[in-house]
Design a protein around this motif. Structure first.
Motif, PDB file in Angstrom:
ATOM      1  N   THR A  98       3.763  -8.658  13.972  1.00 29.77           N
ATOM      2  CA  THR A  98       5.017  -9.411  14.032  1.00 29.77           C
ATOM      3  C   THR A  98       4.913 -10.697  13.221  1.00 29.77           C
ATOM      4  O   THR A  98       5.807 -11.026  12.434  1.00 29.77           O
ATOM      5  CB  THR A  98       5.381  -9.722  15.498  1.00 29.77           C
ATOM      6  N   LYS A 127       6.798  -2.717   7.823  1.00 32.28           N
ATOM      7  CA  LYS A 127       8.144  -2.310   7.382  1.00 32.28           C
ATOM      8  C   LYS A 127       8.383  -2.509   5.890  1.00 32.28           C
ATOM      9  O   LYS A 127       9.508  -2.746   5.458  1.00 32.28           O
ATOM     10  CB  LYS A 127       9.240  -3.026   8.181  1.00 32.28           C
ATOM     11  N   LYS A 152       8.484   8.620   0.169  1.00 37.05           N
ATOM     12  CA  LYS A 152       8.997   8.290   1.501  1.00 37.05           C
ATOM     13  C   LYS A 152       8.818   9.432   2.500  1.00 37.05           C
ATOM     14  O   LYS A 152       8.537   9.206   3.666  1.00 37.05           O
ATOM     15  CB  LYS A 152      10.469   7.909   1.403  1.00 37.05           C
ATOM     16  N   LYS A 194       2.938   7.037   4.092  1.00 35.95           N
ATOM     17  CA  LYS A 194       2.550   6.402   5.350  1.00 35.95           C
ATOM     18  C   LYS A 194       1.496   7.161   6.141  1.00 35.95           C
ATOM     19  O   LYS A 194       0.840   6.586   6.988  1.00 35.95           O
ATOM     20  CB  LYS A 194       3.776   6.177   6.228  1.00 35.95           C
ATOM     21  N   ARG A 245       4.631  -9.708   9.436  1.00 36.19           N
ATOM     22  CA  ARG A 245       5.866  -9.085   8.942  1.00 36.19           C
ATOM     23  C   ARG A 245       6.875 -10.169   8.577  1.00 36.19           C
ATOM     24  O   ARG A 245       7.532 -10.106   7.541  1.00 36.19           O
ATOM     25  CB  ARG A 245       6.452  -8.140   9.983  1.00 36.19           C
ATOM     26  N   TYR A 265       3.705   0.524   5.699  1.00 38.78           N
ATOM     27  CA  TYR A 265       5.047   1.111   5.743  1.00 38.78           C
ATOM     28  C   TYR A 265       5.659   1.145   7.140  1.00 38.78           C
ATOM     29  O   TYR A 265       6.854   0.964   7.296  1.00 38.78           O
ATOM     30  CB  TYR A 265       5.024   2.522   5.159  1.00 38.78           C
ATOM     31  N   GLU A 266       4.868   1.399   8.142  1.00 36.39           N
ATOM     32  CA  GLU A 266       5.409   1.477   9.503  1.00 36.39           C
ATOM     33  C   GLU A 266       5.373   0.121  10.206  1.00 36.39           C
ATOM     34  O   GLU A 266       6.385  -0.363  10.683  1.00 36.39           O
ATOM     35  CB  GLU A 266       4.634   2.510  10.329  1.00 36.39           C
ATOM     36  N   PRO A 275      13.946  -6.971   1.366  1.00 34.13           N
ATOM     37  CA  PRO A 275      14.126  -5.620   1.911  1.00 34.13           C
ATOM     38  C   PRO A 275      14.524  -4.586   0.856  1.00 34.13           C
ATOM     39  O   PRO A 275      14.379  -3.393   1.072  1.00 34.13           O
ATOM     40  CB  PRO A 275      15.235  -5.801   2.952  1.00 34.13           C
ATOM     41  N   SER A 321       8.881  -1.045   2.211  1.00 36.28           N
ATOM     42  CA  SER A 321       9.532   0.201   1.799  1.00 36.28           C
ATOM     43  C   SER A 321       8.714   0.918   0.734  1.00 36.28           C
ATOM     44  O   SER A 321       8.411   0.332  -0.307  1.00 36.28           O
ATOM     45  CB  SER A 321      10.921  -0.094   1.231  1.00 36.28           C
TER      46      SER A 321
END
Length: 135
Positions: A72, A117, A125, A103, A75, A113-114, A84, A119
């Motif tokens: 957290t 977050k 993907k 991923k 990120r 990626y997870e 984003p 991209s």
């Protein structure tokens, strides 16, 4: 493998595990983890499973809680630098090929990626990896 005298064997399910499971399980208790397909758990789910098997369920949960707190924090920091709408690639360069990872193929894919977050490029993907010709 007998000379290693393992207390536990963890196999990656990739089709071969089913063929050798009975023989391997004679050496030591054996579990099979799915990896890199639509049926596999994420790395945190796998950590929970392993913690449960080795009697360290609470230690696994404690580690996951600390991991999630760090995720957290980082990120939010990364989000200020990488917008984003930007993509992020995990690339491995070889003499005759280049591999771009998604991923579910290690190399930090889950974390990037997870958890964070970021991209991935559209082409990776929905897959584990893509091989391309070298530069």
């Amino acid at each position: 493998m007998l000379s290693l005298n393992p207390d536990l064997i963890i196999l990656q399910d990739g089709g071969a595990a089913a063929k050798v499971y009975d023989d391997i399980a004679k050496i030591a208790p054996t579990i099979v983890l799915s990896y890199g397909d639509g049926n596999s758990k994420d790395v945190l789910g796998q950590l929970r499973d392993i913690g449960d098997v080795v009697g360290k369920k609470q230690e696994a949960e404690d580690w996951i809680s600390k991991y999630n707190a760090k995720v957290t924090k980082y990120r939010d920091q990364i989000g200020k630098v990488i917008g984003p709408d930007k993509t992020f690639s995990i690339v491995e360069l070889w003499a005759k090929q280049t591999v771009v990872y998604g991923k579910n193929f290690g190399r930090g894919g889950y974390n990037l990626y997870e958890a964070l977050k970021l991209s991935p490029p559209k082409a990776v993907k929905q897959t584990c990896w893509i091989r391309m010709k070298a530069f």
